[in-house]
Design a protein around this motif. Structure first.
Motif, mmCIF file in Angstrom:
data_model
loop_
_atom_site.group_PDB
_atom_site.id
_atom_site.type_symbol
_atom_site.label_atom_id
_atom_site.label_comp_id
_atom_site.label_asym_id
_atom_site.label_seq_id
_atom_site.Cartn_x
_atom_site.Cartn_y
_atom_site.Cartn_z
ATOM 1 N N VAL A 1 -6.425 38.084 0.475
ATOM 2 C CA VAL A 1 -5.714 39.031 1.343
ATOM 3 C C VAL A 1 -6.263 40.435 1.118
ATOM 4 O O VAL A 1 -6.781 40.744 0.043
ATOM 5 C CB VAL A 1 -4.184 38.983 1.070
ATOM 6 N N ALA A 2 -6.182 41.260 2.152
ATOM 7 C CA ALA A 2 -6.499 42.681 2.000
ATOM 8 C C ALA A 2 -5.191 43.451 2.011
ATOM 9 O O ALA A 2 -4.254 43.088 2.725
ATOM 10 C CB ALA A 2 -7.384 43.165 3.144
ATOM 11 N N SER A 3 -5.142 44.514 1.204
ATOM 12 C CA SER A 3 -3.862 45.212 1.064
ATOM 13 C C SER A 3 -4.075 46.588 0.472
ATOM 14 O O SER A 3 -5.023 46.808 -0.277
ATOM 15 C CB SER A 3 -2.951 44.402 0.141
ATOM 16 N N THR A 4 -3.185 47.533 0.807
ATOM 17 C CA THR A 4 -3.175 48.783 0.058
ATOM 18 C C THR A 4 -2.231 48.652 -1.139
ATOM 19 O O THR A 4 -2.084 49.578 -1.897
ATOM 20 C CB THR A 4 -2.709 49.967 0.942
ATOM 21 N N MET B 1 -8.587 45.576 -2.052
ATOM 22 C CA MET B 1 -7.821 46.811 -1.858
ATOM 23 C C MET B 1 -8.685 47.925 -1.279
ATOM 24 O O MET B 1 -9.865 48.052 -1.619
ATOM 25 C CB MET B 1 -7.213 47.266 -3.181
ATOM 26 N N SER B 2 -8.073 48.723 -0.403
ATOM 27 C CA SER B 2 -8.797 49.838 0.199
ATOM 28 C C SER B 2 -8.714 51.056 -0.719
ATOM 29 O O SER B 2 -7.975 51.059 -1.702
ATOM 30 C CB SER B 2 -8.204 50.165 1.571
ATOM 31 N N ARG B 3 -9.454 52.095 -0.387
ATOM 32 C CA ARG B 3 -9.593 53.212 -1.331
ATOM 33 C C ARG B 3 -8.290 53.958 -1.586
ATOM 34 O O ARG B 3 -8.136 54.589 -2.621
ATOM 35 C CB ARG B 3 -10.691 54.179 -0.884
ATOM 36 N N GLU B 4 -7.310 53.868 -0.667
ATOM 37 C CA GLU B 4 -6.079 54.619 -0.934
ATOM 38 C C GLU B 4 -5.109 53.896 -1.879
ATOM 39 O O GLU B 4 -4.073 54.446 -2.251
ATOM 40 C CB GLU B 4 -5.329 55.044 0.339
ATOM 41 N N ALA B 5 -5.473 52.683 -2.298
ATOM 42 C CA ALA B 5 -4.577 51.927 -3.177
ATOM 43 C C ALA B 5 -4.230 52.723 -4.437
ATOM 44 O O ALA B 5 -5.100 53.319 -5.068
ATOM 45 C CB ALA B 5 -5.236 50.611 -3.558
ATOM 46 N N LYS B 6 -2.953 52.743 -4.789
ATOM 47 C CA LYS B 6 -2.514 53.488 -5.968
ATOM 48 C C LYS B 6 -2.840 52.689 -7.247
ATOM 49 O O LYS B 6 -2.735 51.460 -7.259
ATOM 50 C CB LYS B 6 -1.003 53.723 -5.918
#
Ligand SMILES: *Cc1c(COP(=O)(O)O)cnc(C)c1O
Length: 440
Positions: A139-142, A164-169
């Motif tokens: 899965v892709a997810s923030t 995960m995309s770059r904005e992931a905490k």
């Protein structure tokens, strides 16, 4: 053409709010009923699987409280508390978990471990676990979708691969790693990350939970509508065209708000005014509604930079726009400053811990009322706002205190817990003056 370049918040309003446009049959009523019965079949299993975290009293049903905030002037405001939704602490426990339960059920049925009438708890046995251990879910997810998918997949012994995309905490990454999920961080935005994850899953023959295209996700989210209807009835709130609910739902690709809208429109028709709320720079559904198609926010002057990691998405889901594009009544964009401000206000008034994405719902109300009045289409004065609080309970205390101190102008937050007020003490209705920072 919509222009997000100035970073100013705004409102898109359908010409006829809660008009009579029929819902296209893209997501069928049958798919939603199937999802509801799937959640019911799995409830005893989920209660067993998560007894440690949720307590032995949990019935295994994925439901969140509807909390009311009676205001001094008699107005009613409601909070749908998915920020603490069992078992994964965000709205993704609806859509994401539904898709995983579908996968588990299909595997169990195909392998002859269960029939639809079985006690599904046999799926927690050794035979099933051996089988699931050969399955890989991608899965892709923030963050929140990954956590819901990862948590459930790992609980059954599957391998979970989260892109995960770059904005992931950082804290969301850490929680995923702690689950034993494989985490792959991309230096791209959410759309690029979904594409990369989709390709990786195809190459490996894994099950891909497709946040942009999955009907199972939408059907899972849609189940929330019947739950809300029952809760409104219990509260004695009669909903109709004369007294609609104004449902504010934070929006990323549009799956969660889209599925919920699909469910609400089927049950309430014009009695539910569905409002999607997005960060100014990531207003991909606003762009789709205003311009048609599913344009990228970059083409509309947006930068897709937001503190609301769960909403930082540059392009809306085509499936969502096809399924409910005609049913969305309004889209409101909000600034980071407003979301941060509302994280603090909701905590002070009600002791509810929200992440910025979830707080977006509150920032939209004043602006919608104002825009509707300005355009000569005022909303009924006793319309009931319902703020869909989509996530926050899993946020570590330290991150939360930093957020609170940001909202208070950067002064040290101290111990947030000691400032907690009893629920219902605050007067929400007085607080919805549109922020001076914004304009419609
Ligand atoms: C995922 C998410 C949303 C929005 O859901 P989409 O399906 O991406 O539109 C809103 N709030 C939170 C906290 C989320 O995690």
């Amino acid at each position: 053409m919509l222009n997000m370049a100035q970073g100013r918040p705004g409102t898109w309003l359908r010409h006829c709010i809660a008009g009579s446009e029929d819902l296209p049959n893209v997501i069928s009523a049958r798919e939603i009923v199937d999802a509801e019965s799937r959640f019911t079949r799995f409830a005893p299993l989920l209660a067993t699987l998560f007894a440690g975290e949720q307590g032995a009293g949990w019935d295994g049903l994925v439901r969140s409280p509807l909390i009311s905030f009676p205001a001094e002037n008699g107005a009613l405001a409601l909070v749908k508390a998915d920020n603490d939704l069992a078992p994964t602490g965000s709205v993704k426990a609806r859509g994401g978990m539904h898709e995983l339960l579908w996968l588990v059920e299909r595997t169990g049925l195909e392998q002859g471990l269960i029939t639809p009438a079985s006690d599904y708890r046999v799926l927690l046995g050794d035979d099933a676990t051996t089988l699931f251990s050969r399955q890989r879910v991608v899965v892709a997810s923030t963050g929140n979708l990954g956590f819901s998918i990862g948590r459930i997949a790992r609980a059954f012994g599957m391998t979970a691969e989260i892109h995960m995309s770059r904005e992931a905490k950082a804290w969301k990454k850490e929680q995923l790693l702690a689950l034993g999920a494989d985490v792959i961080v991309h230096d791209g935005d959410y759309s690029e990350t979904v594409a990369a994850a989709r390709a990786a899953a195809r190459a490996a023959g894994s099950h891909f939970v497709d946040d942009e295209r999955s009907r199972l996700l939408l059907a899972g989210y849609a189940c929330a509508a019947a739950e809300l209807r029952d809760q409104l009835m219990e509260l004695g709130v009669a909903v109709g065209r004369e007294r609609p609910i104004l449902v504010y739902i934070p929006c990323g690709v549009g799956g969660a708000p889209g599925g919920i809208t699909r469910g609400l429109k089927a049950l309430f028709g014009a009695g539910a005014v569905c409002v999607f709320v997005e960060p100014v720079g990531s207003a991909c559904v606003t762009a789709a509604l205003a311009a048609g198609g599913t344009p990228s926010v970059y083409a509309c002057g947006g930068d897709n930079v937001s503190i609301a990691d769960g909403l930082a998405v540059p392009r809306a889901s085509e499936l969502v726009m096809a399924a409910v594009g005609n049913a969305i009544d309004a889209a409101v964009t909000v600034t980071d400053a407003e979301m941060i401000e509302w994280v603090g206000r909701v905590w002070d008034c009600a002791g509810i811990k929200l992440e910025p994405s979830a707080a977006a719902a509150f920032a939209a109300h004043g602006r919608l009322i104002e825009a509707a009045a300005t355009l000569g289409r005022p909303l009924p004065v006793d319309a009931v706002p319902v703020f869909w609080c989509t996530g926050g309970a899993r946020m570590p205390e330290k991150e939360f205190e930093e957020l609170l101190s940001l909202g208070r102008g950067g002064s040290p937050a101290g111990n947030a817990v000691t400032r907690r007020l009893p629920s219902g003490k605050g007067n929400f209705a007085d607080q919805f003056r549109p922020s001076s920072r914004g304009s419609s």
